[in-house]
Every structure is written in structure tokens, then in C-alpha cells.
Design a protein around this motif. Structure first.
Motif, short mmCIF file in Angstrom:
data_model
loop_
_atom_site.label_atom_id
_atom_site.label_comp_id
_atom_site.label_asym_id
_atom_site.label_seq_id
_atom_site.Cartn_x
_atom_site.Cartn_y
_atom_site.Cartn_z
N ALA A 53 0.87 -1.18 0.00
CA ALA A 53 0.00 0.00 0.00
C ALA A 53 0.91 1.23 0.00
O ALA A 53 1.81 1.35 0.82
CB ALA A 53 -0.89 -0.01 1.23
N ILE A 54 0.66 2.15 -0.92
CA ILE A 54 1.51 3.33 -1.09
C ILE A 54 0.75 4.58 -0.67
O ILE A 54 -0.42 4.75 -1.01
CB ILE A 54 1.97 3.45 -2.56
N ALA A 55 1.44 5.46 0.07
CA ALA A 55 0.84 6.72 0.49
C ALA A 55 1.96 7.73 0.75
O ALA A 55 3.14 7.38 0.77
CB ALA A 55 0.00 6.53 1.75
N SER A 56 1.56 8.99 0.97
CA SER A 56 2.57 10.03 1.21
C SER A 56 3.17 9.94 2.61
O SER A 56 4.27 10.41 2.83
CB SER A 56 1.97 11.41 0.96
N THR A 57 2.46 9.31 3.56
CA THR A 57 3.00 9.15 4.92
C THR A 57 2.99 7.66 5.30
O THR A 57 2.20 6.88 4.76
CB THR A 57 2.17 9.92 5.96
N GLU A 58 3.85 7.33 6.24
CA GLU A 58 3.92 5.94 6.70
C GLU A 58 2.62 5.52 7.38
O GLU A 58 2.13 4.41 7.16
CB GLU A 58 5.09 5.74 7.65
N SER A 59 2.05 6.39 8.20
CA SER A 59 0.82 6.00 8.91
C SER A 59 -0.33 5.76 7.94
O SER A 59 -1.12 4.84 8.12
CB SER A 59 0.44 7.03 9.98
N GLU A 60 -0.40 6.57 6.88
CA GLU A 60 -1.46 6.36 5.89
C GLU A 60 -1.22 5.08 5.09
O GLU A 60 -2.15 4.32 4.81
CB GLU A 60 -1.56 7.57 4.95
N ALA A 61 0.03 4.81 4.75
CA ALA A 61 0.35 3.58 4.01
C ALA A 61 0.04 2.35 4.87
O ALA A 61 -0.48 1.35 4.38
CB ALA A 61 1.82 3.59 3.60
N LYS A 62 0.33 2.45 6.17
CA LYS A 62 0.04 1.34 7.07
C LYS A 62 -1.47 1.12 7.18
O LYS A 62 -1.94 -0.01 7.14
CB LYS A 62 0.64 1.61 8.45
N LYS A 63 -2.25 2.21 7.32
CA LYS A 63 -3.72 2.09 7.38
C LYS A 63 -4.25 1.41 6.12
O LYS A 63 -5.11 0.53 6.21
CB LYS A 63 -4.37 3.47 7.50
N ARG A 64 -3.73 1.80 4.97
CA ARG A 64 -4.19 1.20 3.71
C ARG A 64 -3.81 -0.28 3.62
O ARG A 64 -4.59 -1.10 3.14
CB ARG A 64 -3.61 1.97 2.53
N ALA A 65 -2.62 -0.61 4.09
CA ALA A 65 -2.19 -2.02 4.08
C ALA A 65 -3.08 -2.86 5.00
O ALA A 65 -3.45 -3.99 4.67
CB ALA A 65 -0.72 -2.13 4.51
#
Length: 127
Positions: A53-65
Motif C-alpha cells: 500500500a503506497i501513500a505520502s505518509t507511513e501512517s497512511e500507508a500502514k492504514k491502507r495495508a
């Protein structure tokens, strides 16, 4: 003779007290074990992995994953999709093309005491 009776009475009293203390302790232990409800073990499936899951922030990428993992875990049946109940959780995040990408893995678990849904013709094992 009178002193012999006192000594005998003291011995009996001490013995009765010791037996009473042991009986009281045993009663407390037994009572506590009976009063404690049996805990049903959670049923967990094999480990499931999300995609990247790719995002501009780590927390957002983790939420998406985690959302991706949840959708895959939910395919096992209702109740498996809950990330908070999962066991053996692992998260891997890294920089990727100016953004962050994360992948999560975990074994999805049902709530305590719940059995998996059955497919037509299946039966739960009786214990």
C-alpha cells in the motif's frame, strides 16, 4: 494431671487449627478455580499478507495495508477481518519513489468462543 489436660488440649487445638487452615486454603483455591470461567481459545487461520500500500505518509500507508489485509482476511469468513484480534502481526514499511509503502501480515482470528461458519454439509467437531 491437670497440666497434662492443658498440654493435650493445646495439641488438639493446634492440630485443629492447622487442619482448619489447610481446609480453608483448599476451599479458597478450589472455589476460585470453579468460579473462574473457562476461556475459550480463539480460532485463527493461517497468516495472510496484504499487498504493498503506497501513500505520502507511513501512517497512511500502514492504514491502507491493514484495510487490504482486512479484505483478504474477511474472505475466510465473517469475524476474521478484525486486525486488532489478529496474531503474529508484522508490518514492513519502506521509502518508495518519494512516498512510503507498507505491507502487513498476520494470522486472522475469530472472537473468543466463536466457531467458523460451516459450508453446506460440514459439521463442527464435538469435544
Amino acid at each position: 494431671m491437670f497440666s497434662d489436660r492443658i498440654d493435650l488440649r493445646n495439641k488438639v487445638t493446634k492440630r485443629n487449627f492447622s487442619q482448619g487452615a489447610i481446609l480453608a486454603a483448599a476451599t479458597l483455591i478450589l472455589g476460585a478455580s470453579i468460579a473462574t470461567p473457562l476461556r475459550a481459545a480463539s480460532i485463527c487461520a493461517s497468516v495472510i499478507e496484504s499487498g504493498w500500500a503506497i501513500a505520502s505518509t507511513e501512517s497512511e500507508a500502514k492504514k491502507r495495508a491493514i484495510l487490504w489485509w482486512s479484505s483478504r482476511a474477511g474472505a475466510k469468513g465473517p469475524g476474521y477481518e478484525n486486525w486488532d484480534r489478529a496474531q503474529r502481526k508484522r508490518t514492513h514499511c519502506e521509502a518508495y519513489k518519494g512516498k512510503t509503502r507498507c505491507k502487513v501480515t498476520a494470522a486472522p482470528c475469530l472472537p473468543e468462543g466463536r466457531l467458523p461458519d460451516l459450508k453446506p454439509g460440514e459439521k463442527h467437531l464435538e469435544l
